[in-house]
Design a protein around this motif. Structure first.
Motif: not given
Lengths: 111, 110
Positions: B84-109
């Motif tokens: 049930n942890q099979t999913s798309m995982y997204l990392c993000a950073i955030r400055g004052v307002d805007e968030a910047f995302f990584g390209q994502g990791t698609r994990l299949t268990v």
């Protein structure tokens, strides 16, 4: 945290038509943002509108914000096939420092 | 240009394995986030961090832990992966307002 709601969940239009997506939320917000996600990729920031603004433009994008109705809309004019993606609203509440995301709208623009 | 890099685009792991998802940023931002994205459920916040060695639970922390030993790196750990942890995982950073995302990791268990 409470998510925003977006509608429609999916939208299919012809190239050249306008696409409108809506976002509703339930809290008082500091700002509302729109992001785009290409299939299988991360999200990319498109535009931010602050709570004291009613409308904002960026290229073919137009965002409106109605704080009395707690809703926002994103209009993409003269759509192109390359606009095909999922679009998410995200808002930062006045109560906290977090960004809360809506469920997204999947837009397909047919050439 | 802001760069948020996730270590893998695709990952396949076996049930019970310990899984590390790495996220590195080049912007010196304090705020880093891990989300998972599932169809129909949008983005859900797993954990976040406002500083080195600091972590806070998000909306769905169960089954996950995180590590932030250096400012630029925020790791998501699945102690014992489950299907049930099979999913798309997204990392993000955030400055004052805007968030910047990584390209994502698609994990299949499996």
């Amino acid at each position: 945290s409470q998510q925003g709601e977006e509608d429609p969940q999916a939208l299919s239009i012809q190239e050249g038509e306008n696409a409108t997506m809506n976002c509703s939320y339930k809290t008082s917000i500091n700002n509302l943002q729109w992001y785009r996600q290409n299939s299988g990729r991360g999200l990319v920031h498109l535009i931010l509108i602050r709570s004291n603004e009613r409308e904002k433009h960026s290229g073919r994008l137009r965002v409106t914000l109605d704080t009395s109705k707690k809703s926002s809309s994103l209009l993409i004019t003269a759509s192109r096939a390359a606009d095909t993606a999922s679009y998410f609203c995200a808002f930062r509440s006045n109560a906290g420092n977090m960004l809360t995301f809506g469920g997204g709208t999947r837009l397909m623009v047919k050439p | 240009d802001v760069k948020v890099t996730q270590s893998s685009r695709y990952l396949v792991k076996r049930t019970g394995e310990k899984v590390f998802l790495e996220c590195v940023q080049d912007m010196d931002h304090e705020n880093m986030f891990w989300y998972r994205q599932d169809p129909g459920l949008g983005l859900r916040l797993i954990y976040f961090s406002y500083d080195v060695k600091m972590k806070e639970k998000g909306d769905i922390p169960e089954g996950y832990s995180v590590s932030r030993e250096k400012k630029e790196r925020f790791s998501l750990i699945l102690e014992s992966a489950s299907t049930n942890q099979t999913s798309m995982y997204l990392c993000a950073i955030r400055g004052v307002d805007e968030a910047f995302f990584g390209q994502g990791t698609r994990l299949t268990v499996v």
